[in-house]
Design a protein around this motif. Structure first.
Motif, mmCIF file in Angstrom:
data_model
loop_
_atom_site.group_PDB
_atom_site.id
_atom_site.type_symbol
_atom_site.label_atom_id
_atom_site.label_comp_id
_atom_site.label_asym_id
_atom_site.label_seq_id
_atom_site.Cartn_x
_atom_site.Cartn_y
_atom_site.Cartn_z
ATOM 1 N N ASP A 88 31.953 45.569 26.347
ATOM 2 C CA ASP A 88 31.028 44.070 26.704
ATOM 3 C C ASP A 88 31.837 42.985 26.245
ATOM 4 O O ASP A 88 32.151 42.924 25.030
ATOM 5 C CB ASP A 88 29.578 44.186 26.108
ATOM 6 N N ILE A 89 32.002 42.176 26.921
ATOM 7 C CA ILE A 89 32.462 40.883 26.608
ATOM 8 C C ILE A 89 31.580 39.774 26.978
ATOM 9 O O ILE A 89 31.240 39.373 28.079
ATOM 10 C CB ILE A 89 34.128 40.646 27.133
ATOM 11 N N GLU A 90 31.031 38.993 25.916
ATOM 12 C CA GLU A 90 30.144 38.119 25.840
ATOM 13 C C GLU A 90 30.728 36.671 25.344
ATOM 14 O O GLU A 90 31.704 36.509 24.576
ATOM 15 C CB GLU A 90 28.822 38.359 24.798
ATOM 16 N N ASP A 91 30.371 35.698 26.072
ATOM 17 C CA ASP A 91 30.579 34.196 25.854
ATOM 18 C C ASP A 91 29.453 33.354 25.719
ATOM 19 O O ASP A 91 28.511 33.824 25.818
ATOM 20 C CB ASP A 91 31.885 33.522 26.694
ATOM 21 N N ASP A 92 29.852 32.334 25.246
ATOM 22 C CA ASP A 92 28.384 31.396 24.961
ATOM 23 C C ASP A 92 28.872 30.066 25.742
ATOM 24 O O ASP A 92 28.144 28.994 25.562
ATOM 25 C CB ASP A 92 28.313 30.977 23.553
ATOM 26 N N GLY A 93 29.312 30.241 26.781
ATOM 27 C CA GLY A 93 29.659 29.086 27.850
ATOM 28 C C GLY A 93 28.300 28.916 28.753
ATOM 29 O O GLY A 93 27.173 29.079 28.404
ATOM 30 N N PRO A 94 28.398 28.153 29.741
ATOM 31 C CA PRO A 94 27.290 27.658 30.551
ATOM 32 C C PRO A 94 26.630 28.869 31.286
ATOM 33 O O PRO A 94 25.768 28.769 32.004
ATOM 34 C CB PRO A 94 28.127 26.572 31.524
ATOM 35 N N GLY A 95 27.435 30.061 31.546
ATOM 36 C CA GLY A 95 26.647 31.031 32.269
ATOM 37 C C GLY A 95 27.046 30.917 33.711
ATOM 38 O O GLY A 95 27.986 30.233 34.193
ATOM 39 N N LEU A 96 26.624 31.877 34.560
ATOM 40 C CA LEU A 96 26.950 32.085 35.904
ATOM 41 C C LEU A 96 25.855 31.411 36.849
ATOM 42 O O LEU A 96 24.640 31.583 36.710
ATOM 43 C CB LEU A 96 26.922 33.416 36.242
ATOM 44 N N ALA A 97 26.181 30.351 37.796
ATOM 45 C CA ALA A 97 25.080 29.690 38.276
ATOM 46 C C ALA A 97 24.854 30.480 39.561
ATOM 47 O O ALA A 97 23.643 30.370 39.770
ATOM 48 C CB ALA A 97 25.780 28.238 38.822
ATOM 49 N N ALA A 98 25.679 31.246 39.986
ATOM 50 C CA ALA A 98 25.064 32.054 41.204
ATOM 51 C C ALA A 98 26.013 33.419 41.260
ATOM 52 O O ALA A 98 27.303 33.434 41.080
ATOM 53 C CB ALA A 98 25.564 31.251 42.273
ATOM 54 N N THR A 99 25.340 34.517 41.101
ATOM 55 C CA THR A 99 25.770 35.884 41.031
ATOM 56 C C THR A 99 26.353 36.525 42.100
ATOM 57 O O THR A 99 26.649 37.535 42.186
ATOM 58 C CB THR A 99 25.029 36.739 39.896
ATOM 59 N N ALA A 100 25.518 36.061 43.298
ATOM 60 C CA ALA A 100 25.477 36.855 44.720
ATOM 61 C C ALA A 100 27.144 36.966 45.234
ATOM 62 O O ALA A 100 27.243 37.951 45.737
ATOM 63 C CB ALA A 100 24.522 36.208 45.642
ATOM 64 N N ASN A 101 27.928 35.921 44.823
ATOM 65 C CA ASN A 101 29.221 35.973 45.455
ATOM 66 C C ASN A 101 30.311 36.220 44.801
ATOM 67 O O ASN A 101 31.481 36.150 44.847
ATOM 68 C CB ASN A 101 29.260 34.502 46.322
ATOM 69 N N LEU A 102 30.044 36.658 43.616
ATOM 70 C CA LEU A 102 30.953 36.889 42.287
ATOM 71 C C LEU A 102 32.151 37.593 42.906
ATOM 72 O O LEU A 102 33.246 37.674 42.680
ATOM 73 C CB LEU A 102 30.549 37.475 41.161
ATOM 74 N N PHE A 103 31.690 38.736 43.543
ATOM 75 C CA PHE A 103 32.755 39.996 44.048
ATOM 76 C C PHE A 103 33.211 39.811 45.654
ATOM 77 O O PHE A 103 33.662 40.785 46.168
ATOM 78 C CB PHE A 103 32.403 41.147 43.604
ATOM 79 N N VAL A 104 32.866 38.696 46.061
ATOM 80 C CA VAL A 104 33.258 38.456 47.623
ATOM 81 C C VAL A 104 34.641 37.887 47.633
ATOM 82 O O VAL A 104 34.982 36.667 46.859
ATOM 83 C CB VAL A 104 32.173 37.364 48.186
ATOM 84 N N ALA A 105 35.492 38.441 48.241
ATOM 85 C CA ALA A 105 36.877 38.079 48.492
ATOM 86 C C ALA A 105 37.032 36.583 48.798
ATOM 87 O O ALA A 105 36.330 35.973 50.166
ATOM 88 C CB ALA A 105 37.602 39.003 49.575
ATOM 89 N N PHE A 106 37.746 35.622 48.429
ATOM 90 C CA PHE A 106 38.024 34.517 48.773
ATOM 91 C C PHE A 106 37.002 33.400 48.385
ATOM 92 O O PHE A 106 37.037 32.149 48.869
ATOM 93 C CB PHE A 106 38.727 34.261 50.084
ATOM 94 N N PHE A 107 35.712 34.011 47.920
ATOM 95 C CA PHE A 107 34.885 32.931 47.624
ATOM 96 C C PHE A 107 35.173 32.419 46.006
ATOM 97 O O PHE A 107 35.461 33.300 45.204
ATOM 98 C CB PHE A 107 33.665 33.681 47.233
ATOM 99 N N THR A 108 35.215 30.926 45.850
ATOM 100 C CA THR A 108 35.405 30.655 44.612
ATOM 101 C C THR A 108 34.574 29.451 44.129
ATOM 102 O O THR A 108 34.289 28.779 45.232
ATOM 103 C CB THR A 108 36.916 30.446 44.381
ATOM 104 N N THR A 109 34.207 29.209 43.046
ATOM 105 C CA THR A 109 33.570 27.967 42.607
ATOM 106 C C THR A 109 34.595 26.896 41.385
ATOM 107 O O THR A 109 34.088 25.985 41.262
ATOM 108 C CB THR A 109 32.259 28.119 41.434
ATOM 109 N N LYS A 110 35.515 27.479 41.341
ATOM 110 C CA LYS A 110 36.639 26.788 40.602
ATOM 111 C C LYS A 110 37.613 25.952 41.503
ATOM 112 O O LYS A 110 38.083 26.239 42.422
ATOM 113 C CB LYS A 110 37.576 27.903 39.939
ATOM 114 N N PRO A 111 37.710 24.955 41.166
ATOM 115 C CA PRO A 111 38.878 24.077 41.753
ATOM 116 C C PRO A 111 40.009 24.553 41.841
ATOM 117 O O PRO A 111 40.367 24.896 40.740
ATOM 118 C CB PRO A 111 38.622 22.425 41.324
#
Length: 158
Positions: A88-111
């Motif tokens: 388990d790798i845990e961080d204290d960042g802002p978290g995930l806004a939307a988890t539905a598309n995390l593993f969808v190819a070519f979907f990104t929220t990062k600029p």
């Protein structure tokens, strides 16, 4: 119609085996070899662009990426559950806004992101019989990445 290089190469072999050679055999050989060379260059360019796009390091380069250093705390915990290693790798960042598309190819929220990183990593882990998940932490801010890998080589001690 464009023919694949192996088809063109087969045609060139046929030209070489002719007895006697046709009058234009040199022109046919030159044209065929130029096509194969052009297709090989295009393929090399495509592979180089894909490797850059997917974030695949060049051979001999370091796999460490400095652009993922973020302020905050990261905690790594590991344990054995039955015949699996669980990390388990845990961080204290802002978290995930939307988890539905995390593993969808070519979907990104990062600029400037490619949307291929998590997909490739999950495929690699699953190819080894493992599992990767990303979820928001329940009791605190941040998220947790959980990696499960089988431990086939462990012997049960009685």
């Amino acid at each position: 119609m464009r023919h694949p290089p192996n088809s063109i190469a087969g045609g060139l072999v046929t030209i070489i085996k002719r007895d006697p050679f046709s009058d234009d055999w040199r022109d046919d050989m030159t044209r065929g070899l130029n096509i194969i060379g052009g297709r090989a260059e295009s393929l090399a360019g495509f592979l180089g662009a894909y490797a850059k796009f997917a974030g695949i390091p060049r051979p001999g380069s370091s796999c460490m990426r400095q652009d993922y250093s973020h302020p905050g705390q990261i905690v790594i915990r590991w344990r054995f559950e039955r015949w699996q290693l669980v990390v388990d790798i845990e961080d204290d960042g802002p978290g995930l806004a939307a988890t539905a598309n995390l593993f969808v190819a070519f979907f990104t929220t990062k600029p400037g992101g490619s949307g291929s990183g998590l997909v490739l990593r999950r495929q690699l882990i699953e190819a080894h019989g493992g599992f990767l998940s990303l979820t928001n932490r329940e009791s605190a801010r941040g998220c947790v990445a959980r990696l499960r890998l089988p431990c086939h080589s462990l012997l049960e001690v009685r």
